[in-house]
Structure formats: structure tokens, C-alpha cells
Write an enzyme that holds these catalytic residues in place. Structure first.
Site, PDB file in Angstrom:
ATOM      1  N   TRP A 120       0.806  -1.227   0.000  1.00 29.40           N
ATOM      2  CA  TRP A 120       0.000   0.000   0.000  1.00 29.40           C
ATOM      3  C   TRP A 120       0.833   1.268   0.000  1.00 29.40           C
ATOM      4  O   TRP A 120       0.489   2.246  -0.680  1.00 29.40           O
ATOM      5  CB  TRP A 120      -1.025  -0.022   1.137  1.00 29.40           C
ATOM      6  N   ASP A 190      -1.440   6.645   6.322  1.00 33.91           N
ATOM      7  CA  ASP A 190      -2.569   5.828   5.879  1.00 33.91           C
ATOM      8  C   ASP A 190      -2.814   4.781   6.967  1.00 33.91           C
ATOM      9  O   ASP A 190      -2.012   3.864   7.151  1.00 33.91           O
ATOM     10  CB  ASP A 190      -2.226   5.152   4.545  1.00 33.91           C
ATOM     11  N   LYS A 214     -12.553  -1.500   6.618  1.00 36.76           N
ATOM     12  CA  LYS A 214     -11.815  -2.557   7.315  1.00 36.76           C
ATOM     13  C   LYS A 214     -12.148  -2.528   8.803  1.00 36.76           C
ATOM     14  O   LYS A 214     -12.651  -3.482   9.344  1.00 36.76           O
ATOM     15  CB  LYS A 214     -10.313  -2.385   7.094  1.00 36.76           C
TER      16      LYS A 214
HETATM   17  C1  LIG Z   1      -3.587   0.167   3.954  1.00 39.69           C
HETATM   18  C2  LIG Z   1      -4.532   0.369   2.799  1.00 39.69           C
HETATM   19  N1  LIG Z   1      -4.509   1.527   2.132  1.00 39.69           N
HETATM   20  C3  LIG Z   1      -5.325   1.759   1.107  1.00 39.69           C
HETATM   21  C4  LIG Z   1      -6.232   0.829   0.671  1.00 39.69           C
HETATM   22  C5  LIG Z   1      -7.140   1.136  -0.497  1.00 39.69           C
HETATM   23  O1  LIG Z   1      -8.413   1.460  -0.007  1.00 39.69           O
HETATM   24  P1  LIG Z   1      -9.629   1.741  -0.972  1.00 39.69           P
HETATM   25  O2  LIG Z   1     -10.022   0.454  -1.579  1.00 39.69           O
HETATM   26  O3  LIG Z   1     -10.660   2.348  -0.064  1.00 39.69           O
HETATM   27  O4  LIG Z   1      -9.170   2.735  -1.991  1.00 39.69           O
HETATM   28  C6  LIG Z   1      -6.314  -0.386   1.334  1.00 39.69           C
HETATM   29  C7  LIG Z   1      -7.323  -1.363   0.886  1.00 39.69           C
HETATM   30  O5  LIG Z   1      -7.293  -2.522   0.910  1.00 39.69           O
HETATM   31  C8  LIG Z   1      -5.432  -0.628   2.417  1.00 39.69           C
HETATM   32  O6  LIG Z   1      -5.453  -1.801   3.068  1.00 39.69           O
END
Ligand SMILES: Cc1ncc(COP(=O)(O)O)c(C=O)c1O
Length: 380
Positions: A120, A190, A214
Site C-alpha cells: 500500500w 494511511d 476494514k
Molecule cells: C492500507 C490500505 N490503504 C489503502 C487501501 C485502499 O483502499 P480503498 O479500496 O478504499 O481505496 C487499502 C485497501 O485494501 C489498504 O489496506
């Protein structure tokens, strides 16, 4: 025609079946939600008190919805102890859109520093690079993302526009245990997969953001907690829906917000405050749950192998591999028959992954632990 006609429940037995059918769901997201929040939503789905209709049908400008979004913000402020000089925004486009919005709004002509600790943060750095200048100050890809950097292993550039981290790498199950030192450079985090899993000091961050699906609610809303001085940085040329300043001035209602997702976020945070008793309590419970699985892995004589080094093991996402693909397939199939579901590892890493977010009850983790022990005994 009488209103009763529309309310007639012709299949009461269906409700019974749906409760019995509930499994222990280890999905990485959208993920398990607390039962009291789901029940409250079910109870209010036909008629939100005072509204005469459901939250799905009421105007976002109504006093009922305003009360919901205000309460969601108040809950988040209370849980995280957010200082007054921070705004709480409820945005759309997922966490992924924030990967681009952050540099668009606060980077200017500076360069941003990135810690690449897993999939991520790597993705976030890639998106930011499309928008402005970036600099990877630490990259764990050589060791397949098993840990976060120790102090002394990186240097934050004192003139960086911001420094970016992912507090919990959902795919690799790698969680920072303490914050990096960034001096005067604003830290952007994040926290999509570990928000609300433990108390945090928001004043240490310039931006702290998380998608809801989540650990905080359903898909559709992303919380962005941002310090006032950073809100002021948004360039006027940005379109409204990408501009933090416009979104903050519009109280996250520049257009129609994701009303149902905000409503669920409010119910989940009610649960955290009223039923769990806050984030200290939640953290204690999360540590205990995670320990059950890590003990099963550590004591399996190598049958199960985890991914992250011990110091960086995530208390939210527990990836592990078995000795072969055939055994992994068998494990996943048998687990399903024990009502333990969505345990496949991310497609990029394979194996298994148990996501044990706040709402996963300890009984669910115990059931998985017992299944893991029995499976290893039979197949090891
Ligand atoms: C740590 C992290 N950041 C970002 C995301 C992306 O999130 P979204 O699907 O809401 O764009 C995820 C999704 O699985 C994630 O686990």
C-alpha cells in the site's frame, strides 16, 4: 392501498436463516462489522427515528442526517482525542484517491518522502509520483516487506513537503510499533487497516486518514483527519471534489455524501465507545486475539510460517503460509466447513491471511486457532 401492505413480512423464517448462516469472516475488507451496529441498522432501516423513512431515503440536508454526521464526527474526535486544530472530513473515492489528493493539495513544488513498507505504501508513492516529486527514503522490498525501518536506517529530508507512511500494511501484515522521527516535516499516515485498533496521538500527524471498510464501517467513506494549516495549502486550481479546503468549508457536503456509510460509521463508533469502552480496551482485546494466532504459528514446528518479523507483526492482519499449495487449498476448504471464511491470502502473496479487525469476536479467533491446531496435527 394501506401502508401495511408494504410492510408485510411474507418470509419471517428468512431472518432466522440469515442469523444462523453468519460465519466467522476473516476478510481483509470490506470486513466483519460489530453485530450491535448491524442490528441497530436493521432495526432502523425501515424508519429512522423522527425521519419517517430510512437513512437511505432521507435528504443529506435534513436535520436527521446532519445529526448523524455530527455524531459520527464527535465519536471519532472522542475516540482518537483529536485536537481542535484538526478537521475531520468524510470523503469518497476510497483511500486510493487520497494517495493522489494528498500531494495535489499539500505538496506544492516540494518533494515528498515515502517509507515503502509494503504494497500500500508502494502504491501510494506511485500515485504521488504522477502528481509531483517523491523520494523513497526507505524501501523494504529487498526483504519482501517483513519489517519497518529502525531509527538510523533512514533520513527524512528537512525540506520535504511531507513524509508518508502506512501504519499497517494490510497485505504483508506489517505494523509500525512506533512513529518515525520526522522533525518539522508533517507526517502523513494511511491508517486504513488499523484505525481505532489502539489509541493514537493525532497531534503527531499532519494528516491521518483511513477508508472505513476494514475497521470502521462499510465501503464508501474515507475519514481524513487533517491539521488546519495543511487545509489552507490547497491550490485554488483544484476541482472542488479534490480540494481539501473546499471540502472542509463545505463540511464534507459539497455534493451528496455517502450517507449510509457515514451512518454505519456512526454506529460502529457508538459500539467502540459504549460497548467496548474506548480504544485502550479495544487494544487489549486486539493484542490477546492476535497472540492466539501467532502462538499457533510459532508453536506449529514450522507447519505454519508467518510473514512479518516478530517486532512488526500486525494485530489486524495475520498472513501465514502452509508447507504446500495443496495443503493451503485443503486448509481453506476445510476451514469453510467450520464456518471460518475469507482466509485466502492476497493474490500477490498467496497462502492464507486472517484479518482480525476490531469487530472479529474473540470466539472467532479461538475457533480459527483451534482449527489451525487440529489441521496441523492431522496434516503435519
Ligand atoms: C492500507 C490500505 N490503504 C489503502 C487501501 C485502499 O483502499 P480503498 O479500496 O478504499 O481505496 C487499502 C485497501 O485494501 C489498504 O489496506
Amino acid at each position: 392501498m394501506a401502508l401495511g401492505h408494504f410492510l408485510t413480512d411474507k418470509s419471517p423464517e428468512k431472518r432466522q436463516i440469515s442469523m444462523q448462516d453468519r460465519v466467522y469472516n476473516f476478510s481483509a475488507g470490506p470486513a466483519v462489522l460489530p453485530l450491535p451496529a448491524l442490528k441497530k441498522a436493521q432495526e432502523e432501516l425501515l424508519c429512522l427515528p423522527g425521519a419517517g423513512c430510512s437513512v437511505l431515503e432521507v435528504s443529506h440536508r435534513s436535520k436527521q442526517f446532519e445529526a448523524i454526521i455530527d455524531a459520527a464526527e464527535a465519536n471519532i474526535r472522542k475516540l482518537l482525542g483529536i485536537p481542535d486544530n484538526y478537521r475531520v472530513l468524510f470523503l469518497q473515492g476510497g483511500a486510493l484517491l487520497q494517495f493522489a489528493m494528498i500531494p495535489m493539495n499539500i505538496l506544492g513544488d516540494k518533494s515528498a518522502d515515502y517509507f515503502v513498507t509494503g504494497t500500500w505504501s508502494k502504491t501510494a508513492g506511485g500515485e504521488a509520483k504522477l502528481v509531483g516529486k517523491t523520494n523513497v527514503i526507505w524501501d523494504g522490498s529487498d526483504t519482501k516487506f517483513t519489517h519497518t525501518p529502525k531509527s538510523g536506517e533512514y533520513t527524512v529530508n528537512s525540506d520535504a513537503g511531507y513524509c508518508y507512511m502506512t501504519s499497517n500494511e494490510t497485505i504483508q501484515g506489517v505494523q509500525w510499533q512506533s512513529l518515525p522521527e520526522t522533525g518539522n516535516v508533517s507526517l502523513v499516515c494511511d491508517a486504513s487497516s488499523d484505525v481505532f485498533c489502539k489509541p493514537v496521538d493525532v497531534s503527531k500527524y499532519g494528516i491521518y486518514f483511513a477508508c472505513a471498510q476494514k475497521n470502521a464501517g462499510p465501503a464508501g467513506v474515507t475519514m481524513v483527519i487533517i491539521r488546519d494549516d495543511l487545509v489552507e495549502k490547497s491550490p485554488d486550481i483544484l476541482p472542488k471534489m479534490l480540494n481539501y479546503k473546499v471540502l472542509a468549508e463545505g463540511k464534507s457536503m459539497v455534493n451528496t455524501p455517502p450517507c449510509f456509510a457515514v451512518y454505519m460509521l456512526k454506529l460502529v463508533t457508538d459500539w467502540l465507545l459504549d460497548d467496548v469502552g474506548g480504544l485502550d480496551k479495544m487494544y487489549e482485546r486486539n493484542v490477546e486475539k492476535a497472540q492466539l494466532l501467532y502462538d499457533a504459528i510459532d508453536n506449529s514446528g514450522g507447519f505454519y510460517r508467518g510473514h512479518a518479523v516478530k517486532e512488526n507483526r500486525s494485530i489486524m492482519n495475520v498472513p501465514f503460509v502452509l508447507p504446500s499449495e495443496d495443503l493451503t487449498k485443503k486448509f481453506l476448504e476445510e476451514a469453510k466447513s467450520h464456518k471460518l471464511t475469507q482466509l485466502s491470502g492476497h493474490r500477490s502473496v498467496g497462502g492464507c491471511r486472517a484479518s482480525i479487525y476490531n469487530a472479529m469476536p474473540p470466539e472467532g479467533v479461538l475457533a480459527l486457532r483451534d482449527f489451525m491446531l487440529a489441521f496441523a496435527k492431522q496434516n503435519g
